[in-house]
Design a protein around this motif. Sequence first.
Motif, PDB file in Angstrom:
ATOM      1  N   GLN A   1      -6.036   5.024 -14.907  1.00 32.05           N
ATOM      2  CA  GLN A   1      -5.090   5.089 -13.918  1.00 32.05           C
ATOM      3  C   GLN A   1      -5.681   5.104 -12.482  1.00 32.05           C
ATOM      4  O   GLN A   1      -6.721   5.957 -12.131  1.00 32.05           O
ATOM      5  N   PHE A   2      -5.364   4.169 -11.707  1.00 32.96           N
ATOM      6  CA  PHE A   2      -5.770   4.053 -10.163  1.00 32.96           C
ATOM      7  C   PHE A   2      -4.433   4.635  -9.422  1.00 32.96           C
ATOM      8  O   PHE A   2      -3.571   3.901  -9.361  1.00 32.96           O
ATOM      9  N   ASN A   3      -4.646   5.721  -8.536  1.00 31.57           N
ATOM     10  CA  ASN A   3      -3.688   6.374  -7.835  1.00 31.57           C
ATOM     11  C   ASN A   3      -3.071   5.440  -6.642  1.00 31.57           C
ATOM     12  O   ASN A   3      -2.212   5.783  -6.008  1.00 31.57           O
ATOM     13  N   ALA A   4      -4.260   4.971  -6.007  1.00 34.51           N
ATOM     14  CA  ALA A   4      -4.188   4.385  -4.505  1.00 34.51           C
ATOM     15  C   ALA A   4      -4.697   3.305  -4.328  1.00 34.51           C
ATOM     16  O   ALA A   4      -5.754   3.308  -3.587  1.00 34.51           O
ATOM     17  N   VAL A   5      -4.115   2.076  -4.767  1.00 35.20           N
ATOM     18  CA  VAL A   5      -5.038   0.780  -4.290  1.00 35.20           C
ATOM     19  C   VAL A   5      -4.134   0.104  -3.276  1.00 35.20           C
ATOM     20  O   VAL A   5      -3.156  -0.223  -3.419  1.00 35.20           O
ATOM     21  N   VAL A   6      -4.884   0.008  -2.175  1.00 41.53           N
ATOM     22  CA  VAL A   6      -4.085  -0.604  -1.017  1.00 41.53           C
ATOM     23  C   VAL A   6      -3.642  -2.112  -1.408  1.00 41.53           C
ATOM     24  O   VAL A   6      -4.483  -2.690  -1.670  1.00 41.53           O
ATOM     25  N   GLU A   7      -2.367  -2.219  -1.258  1.00 40.51           N
ATOM     26  CA  GLU A   7      -1.839  -3.426  -1.436  1.00 40.51           C
ATOM     27  C   GLU A   7      -2.441  -4.564  -0.684  1.00 40.51           C
ATOM     28  O   GLU A   7      -2.508  -5.634  -1.313  1.00 40.51           O
ATOM     29  N   THR A   8      -2.928  -4.411   0.527  1.00 42.55           N
ATOM     30  CA  THR A   8      -3.571  -5.588   1.516  1.00 42.55           C
ATOM     31  C   THR A   8      -4.989  -5.577   0.834  1.00 42.55           C
ATOM     32  O   THR A   8      -5.743  -6.699   1.470  1.00 42.55           O
TER      33      THR A   8
ATOM     34  N   GLU B   1       4.472   2.101   2.452  1.00 39.84           N
ATOM     35  CA  GLU B   1       3.966   2.815   3.709  1.00 39.84           C
ATOM     36  C   GLU B   1       3.467   3.820   3.503  1.00 39.84           C
ATOM     37  O   GLU B   1       3.330   4.683   4.612  1.00 39.84           O
ATOM     38  N   ALA B   2       2.482   4.165   2.370  1.00 39.04           N
ATOM     39  CA  ALA B   2       1.820   5.150   2.112  1.00 39.04           C
ATOM     40  C   ALA B   2       0.035   5.231   2.698  1.00 39.04           C
ATOM     41  O   ALA B   2      -0.430   6.258   2.647  1.00 39.04           O
ATOM     42  N   PHE B   3      -0.231   4.049   3.274  1.00 40.66           N
ATOM     43  CA  PHE B   3      -1.375   3.943   3.716  1.00 40.66           C
ATOM     44  C   PHE B   3      -1.400   3.324   4.980  1.00 40.66           C
ATOM     45  O   PHE B   3      -0.810   2.412   5.338  1.00 40.66           O
ATOM     46  N   ASP B   4      -2.056   3.880   6.027  1.00 37.08           N
ATOM     47  CA  ASP B   4      -2.057   3.467   7.371  1.00 37.08           C
ATOM     48  C   ASP B   4      -3.367   2.745   7.682  1.00 37.08           C
ATOM     49  O   ASP B   4      -4.418   3.152   7.856  1.00 37.08           O
ATOM     50  N   SER B   5      -3.345   1.303   7.530  1.00 32.77           N
ATOM     51  CA  SER B   5      -4.069   0.374   7.516  1.00 32.77           C
ATOM     52  C   SER B   5      -4.643   0.183   9.076  1.00 32.77           C
ATOM     53  O   SER B   5      -3.467  -0.095   9.902  1.00 32.77           O
TER      54      SER B   5
ATOM     55  N   ARG C   1      -5.708  -2.391  10.256  1.00 34.81           N
ATOM     56  CA  ARG C   1      -5.405  -3.828  10.690  1.00 34.81           C
ATOM     57  C   ARG C   1      -3.848  -4.216  10.634  1.00 34.81           C
ATOM     58  O   ARG C   1      -3.328  -4.988  11.155  1.00 34.81           O
ATOM     59  N   HIS C   2      -3.585  -3.738   9.423  1.00 31.50           N
ATOM     60  CA  HIS C   2      -1.888  -4.173   9.329  1.00 31.50           C
ATOM     61  C   HIS C   2      -0.940  -3.110   9.353  1.00 31.50           C
ATOM     62  O   HIS C   2       0.348  -3.394   9.195  1.00 31.50           O
ATOM     63  N   GLY C   3      -1.213  -2.042   9.921  1.00 32.39           N
ATOM     64  CA  GLY C   3      -0.377  -0.688   9.952  1.00 32.39           C
ATOM     65  C   GLY C   3      -0.021  -0.264   8.673  1.00 32.39           C
ATOM     66  O   GLY C   3      -0.782  -0.342   7.727  1.00 32.39           O
ATOM     67  N   ARG C   4       1.263   0.201   8.480  1.00 32.04           N
ATOM     68  CA  ARG C   4       1.380   0.972   7.142  1.00 32.04           C
ATOM     69  C   ARG C   4       2.161  -0.011   6.006  1.00 32.04           C
ATOM     70  O   ARG C   4       2.858  -0.556   6.247  1.00 32.04           O
ATOM     71  N   VAL C   5       1.132   0.251   4.908  1.00 33.84           N
ATOM     72  CA  VAL C   5       1.098  -0.686   3.989  1.00 33.84           C
ATOM     73  C   VAL C   5       1.406   0.268   2.625  1.00 33.84           C
ATOM     74  O   VAL C   5       1.328   1.351   2.660  1.00 33.84           O
ATOM     75  N   GLY C   6       1.535  -0.614   1.570  1.00 33.56           N
ATOM     76  CA  GLY C   6       1.925   0.274   0.517  1.00 33.56           C
ATOM     77  C   GLY C   6       0.683   0.493  -0.326  1.00 33.56           C
ATOM     78  O   GLY C   6      -0.221   0.027  -0.249  1.00 33.56           O
ATOM     79  N   LEU C   7       0.669   1.449  -1.228  1.00 30.86           N
ATOM     80  CA  LEU C   7      -0.344   1.999  -2.172  1.00 30.86           C
ATOM     81  C   LEU C   7       0.157   1.735  -3.842  1.00 30.86           C
ATOM     82  O   LEU C   7       1.179   2.222  -4.051  1.00 30.86           O
TER      83      LEU C   7
END
Length: 163
Positions: free
Chosen positions: A116-123, A144-148, A150-156
């Motif tokens: 299991q990977f717990n946190a793969v940034v969707e972008t 919105e769990a990751f503050d990218s 370049r992209h702002g808040r995106v999903g993990l």
Amino acid sequence: MIIRPIEDADWASFLPTFHGIVDDGESYAYPSGLSDDEVRRLWDEGAPSLAVVAVDPVDGAVLGSAKTGPNRPGRGAHVSTASFMVSPDARGRGVGRALGEWVLAWAREQGYDAMQFNAVVETNTAAVTLWQDLGFRVVGTVPEAFDSRRHGRVGLHVMHRPL
């Protein structure tokens, strides 16, 4: 390429990759500014986990690294997890795929039932695509769990694959 456990002499080559990827702000939630000793403790946790490097067989250059082991302690220890970093100079050469295949084989050999990977940034589409190619599926996305940077808040994504 050769994949083997990380050695003391490998850290001088791997640390710039670690710091560069973390500072880039696109794929890891580790804080910037970690000391080299803090990085070593985070990346090489010791048994039952394992940190490895992918090394060029010709010149010995460290191309990337992975760490793997149990996803959770105790009653969650039958599921493994892993993290990966590839040197910018080595991208596009199959290093991530080789490390991914290696940790999957290692986890099977160790008797884990799944990874299991717990946190793969969707972008991080290159990583998402690679993991899907290796049989993982997205089982959920934390919005919105990751503050990218370049992209702002995106999903993990949480990604899973039976072994």
